[in-house]
Design a protein around this motif. Structure first.
Motif, PDB file in Angstrom:
ATOM      1  N   UNK A 114       0.837  -1.209   0.000  1.00 62.43           N
ATOM      2  CA  UNK A 114       0.000   0.000   0.000  1.00 62.43           C
ATOM      3  C   UNK A 114       0.868   1.255   0.000  1.00 62.43           C
ATOM      4  N   UNK A 115       1.908   1.238   0.819  1.00 63.27           N
ATOM      5  CA  UNK A 115       2.771   2.418   0.893  1.00 63.27           C
ATOM      6  C   UNK A 115       3.581   2.601  -0.384  1.00 63.27           C
ATOM      7  N   UNK A 116       3.981   1.507  -0.995  1.00 67.15           N
ATOM      8  CA  UNK A 116       4.743   1.593  -2.248  1.00 67.15           C
ATOM      9  C   UNK A 116       3.899   2.185  -3.371  1.00 67.15           C
ATOM     10  N   UNK A 117       2.599   1.927  -3.334  1.00 65.94           N
ATOM     11  CA  UNK A 117       1.726   2.422  -4.394  1.00 65.94           C
ATOM     12  C   UNK A 117       1.100   3.779  -4.070  1.00 65.94           C
ATOM     13  N   UNK A 118       1.308   4.272  -2.848  1.00 60.37           N
ATOM     14  CA  UNK A 118       0.724   5.558  -2.446  1.00 60.37           C
ATOM     15  C   UNK A 118       1.546   6.699  -3.025  1.00 60.37           C
ATOM     16  N   UNK A 119       0.878   7.801  -3.342  1.00 67.09           N
ATOM     17  CA  UNK A 119       1.626   8.959  -3.814  1.00 67.09           C
ATOM     18  C   UNK A 119       2.573   9.451  -2.714  1.00 67.09           C
ATOM     19  N   UNK A 120       3.662  10.067  -3.120  1.00 70.05           N
ATOM     20  CA  UNK A 120       4.636  10.578  -2.151  1.00 70.05           C
ATOM     21  C   UNK A 120       3.972  11.622  -1.259  1.00 70.05           C
ATOM     22  N   UNK A 121       4.331  11.595   0.004  1.00 69.95           N
ATOM     23  CA  UNK A 121       3.775  12.562   0.957  1.00 69.95           C
ATOM     24  C   UNK A 121       4.316  13.948   0.642  1.00 69.95           C
ATOM     25  N   UNK A 122       3.476  14.933   0.863  1.00 69.87           N
ATOM     26  CA  UNK A 122       3.904  16.310   0.652  1.00 69.87           C
ATOM     27  C   UNK A 122       4.123  16.976   2.001  1.00 69.87           C
TER      28      UNK A 122
END
Length: 82
Positions: A60-68
């Motif tokens: 899930x974290x690998x596919x999540x957009x990068x945090x801003x």
């Protein structure tokens, strides 16, 4: 429709899981806290074992957009209840 957990929540739970595992379970309170985090990770990732939950959380974290920088971190005062 599939619900996807908030990556900030997943990161927070993974951090808490790691913290509890590193510290070890010295007493009932620590053991319950670890059990609560394991249960919550399993529910959040729709899995039944912590190994599967960790694997799913990583995916899930690998596919999540990068945090801003504008995103707020998850609250520290979240209480996990089994």
């Amino acid at each position: 429709m599939v619900l996807t957990p908030d990556p900030r929540v997943v990161r927070g739970l993974l951090a808490r899981y790691a913290e509890l595992r590193i510290a070890g379970t010295r007493g009932d309170a620590e053991r319950r806290a670890l059990d609560d985090v394991v249960y919550t990770l399993c529910v959040l990732t729709a899995t039944t074992t912590i190994g599967d939950a960790l694997e799913r959380a990583d995916a899930l974290l690998a596919s999540a957009p990068a945090a801003t920088a504008a995103e707020a971190p998850p609250p520290d005062d979240v209480t996990l209840v089994a």
